[in-house]
Design a protein around this motif. Structure first.
Motif, mmCIF file in Angstrom:
data_model
loop_
_atom_site.group_PDB
_atom_site.id
_atom_site.type_symbol
_atom_site.label_atom_id
_atom_site.label_comp_id
_atom_site.label_asym_id
_atom_site.label_seq_id
_atom_site.Cartn_x
_atom_site.Cartn_y
_atom_site.Cartn_z
ATOM 1 N N UNK A 1 27.214 58.330 50.343
ATOM 2 C CA UNK A 1 26.426 57.210 49.829
ATOM 3 C C UNK A 1 24.940 57.530 49.881
ATOM 4 N N UNK A 2 24.201 57.118 48.838
ATOM 5 C CA UNK A 2 22.740 57.133 48.885
ATOM 6 C C UNK A 2 22.322 55.804 49.499
ATOM 7 N N UNK A 3 21.677 55.849 50.645
ATOM 8 C CA UNK A 3 21.494 54.630 51.434
ATOM 9 C C UNK A 3 20.462 53.672 50.865
ATOM 10 N N UNK A 4 19.530 54.169 50.068
ATOM 11 C CA UNK A 4 18.470 53.292 49.564
ATOM 12 C C UNK A 4 17.926 53.898 48.278
ATOM 13 N N UNK A 5 17.917 53.119 47.194
ATOM 14 C CA UNK A 5 17.444 53.663 45.918
ATOM 15 C C UNK A 5 16.687 52.597 45.145
ATOM 16 N N UNK A 6 15.672 53.032 44.443
ATOM 17 C CA UNK A 6 14.913 52.150 43.554
ATOM 18 C C UNK A 6 14.155 52.986 42.555
ATOM 19 N N UNK A 7 13.660 52.378 41.489
ATOM 20 C CA UNK A 7 12.917 53.127 40.467
ATOM 21 C C UNK A 7 11.533 53.562 40.918
ATOM 22 N N UNK A 8 11.183 53.315 42.175
ATOM 23 C CA UNK A 8 9.865 53.692 42.696
ATOM 24 C C UNK A 8 9.602 55.201 42.600
ATOM 25 N N UNK B 1 19.237 46.870 50.763
ATOM 26 C CA UNK B 1 20.651 47.170 50.539
ATOM 27 C C UNK B 1 20.923 47.743 49.147
ATOM 28 N N UNK B 2 19.935 48.400 48.552
ATOM 29 C CA UNK B 2 20.129 48.983 47.223
ATOM 30 C C UNK B 2 20.818 50.339 47.378
ATOM 31 N N UNK B 3 22.098 50.296 47.706
ATOM 32 C CA UNK B 3 22.853 51.510 48.002
ATOM 33 C C UNK B 3 23.629 51.982 46.766
ATOM 34 N N UNK B 4 23.822 53.284 46.684
ATOM 35 C CA UNK B 4 24.642 53.877 45.640
ATOM 36 C C UNK B 4 25.949 54.327 46.275
#
Length: 237
Positions: free
Chosen positions: A116-123, A183-186
């Motif tokens: 899992x990718x624990x944290x993701x955003x378009x930043x 919680x933006x997880x992949x």
């Protein structure tokens, strides 16, 4: 008797002819052309990918930054759709005079099918253009995590932490409001969509790239460049 038999035969032939479609009320509703089955055409619609692998194009693979720790897996990102607009629902005001919003929809997934990718955003996804396109225009500042390249201007997204929508959902209708949840997880094996919103000066008329950045590179990756992709731009409004 012969006359009666001829009348009866004529009646049978008339009924048979009407049932074969010459003005009768046949209940056969099967489509007569390949396009008549709308359920089949919807299921095979190539414009709505169901998995990350369905999205055309080569993925940008990189280790994104994290607000809650260290991402153990790399993210894979593809450009899904690009649009221009003069306003967006997540912003309090329209795009400033002399600029337009560039909305870039990204399909994203964990590059590792088991982690899992624990944290993701378009930043970590910035749009850049060559300074030679608009030498009198100053480069924007304030990108969340830019990796600057000499000779280019880099614009960060106006929504660095925004919603993640399942790729299988109606992602184009989503508002993508700023979301500061950690919680933006992949999840492994799952495709998502997020959106970057970029202010682009009107004087910039040439090509635009989207480039990734993220965690500080170590080991064998030190000194290697971050991935970029040229954007297929629609006409400006």
């Amino acid at each position: 008797m012969r006359t009666i038999r001829m009348v009866a035969l004529a009646a049978v032939l008339a009924l048979s002819g009407s049932a074969c479609g010459g003005g009768g009320t046949s209940t056969n509703t099967s489509p007569t052309t390949p396009g008549g089955d709308t359920s089949t055409s919807k299921q095979s619609d190539p414009a709505k990918p169901q998995t990350f692998a369905d999205v055309p194009g080569e993925a940008m693979v990189f280790q994104p930054s994290s607000r809650i720790g260290v991402n153990k897996a790399k993210a894979a990102v593809k450009v899904l759709k690009v649009e221009w607009s003069t306003e967006h629902s997540s912003q309090m005001k329209p795009a400033p005079a002399g600029t337009k919003f560039l909305q870039v929809y990204f399909a994203v997934a964990s590059a590792d099918p088991a982690i899992e990718v624990e944290d993701f955003g378009p930043r970590d996804l910035n749009v850049r253009w060559a300074q030679s396109q608009a030498p009198s225009e100053g480069c924007p500042t304030g990108a969340y995590n830019p990796i600057f390249v000499a000779g280019y201007c880099h614009a960060g997204t106006e929504n660095p932490h925004t919603d993640m929508v399942l790729l299988t959902k109606s992602w184009a209708m989503h508002s993508y409001a700023t979301n500061y949840s950690p919680n933006a997880k992949l999840a492994p094996g799952t495709g998502y969509v997020t959106m970057g919103l970029y202010k682009i000066p009107d004087v910039v008329k040439g090509e635009l790239d989207v480039c990734a950045s993220g965690m500080h590179k170590t080991g064998s990756e030190q000194g290697t460049g971050w991935p970029c992709r040229k954007l297929d731009l629609p006409p400006r409004p």
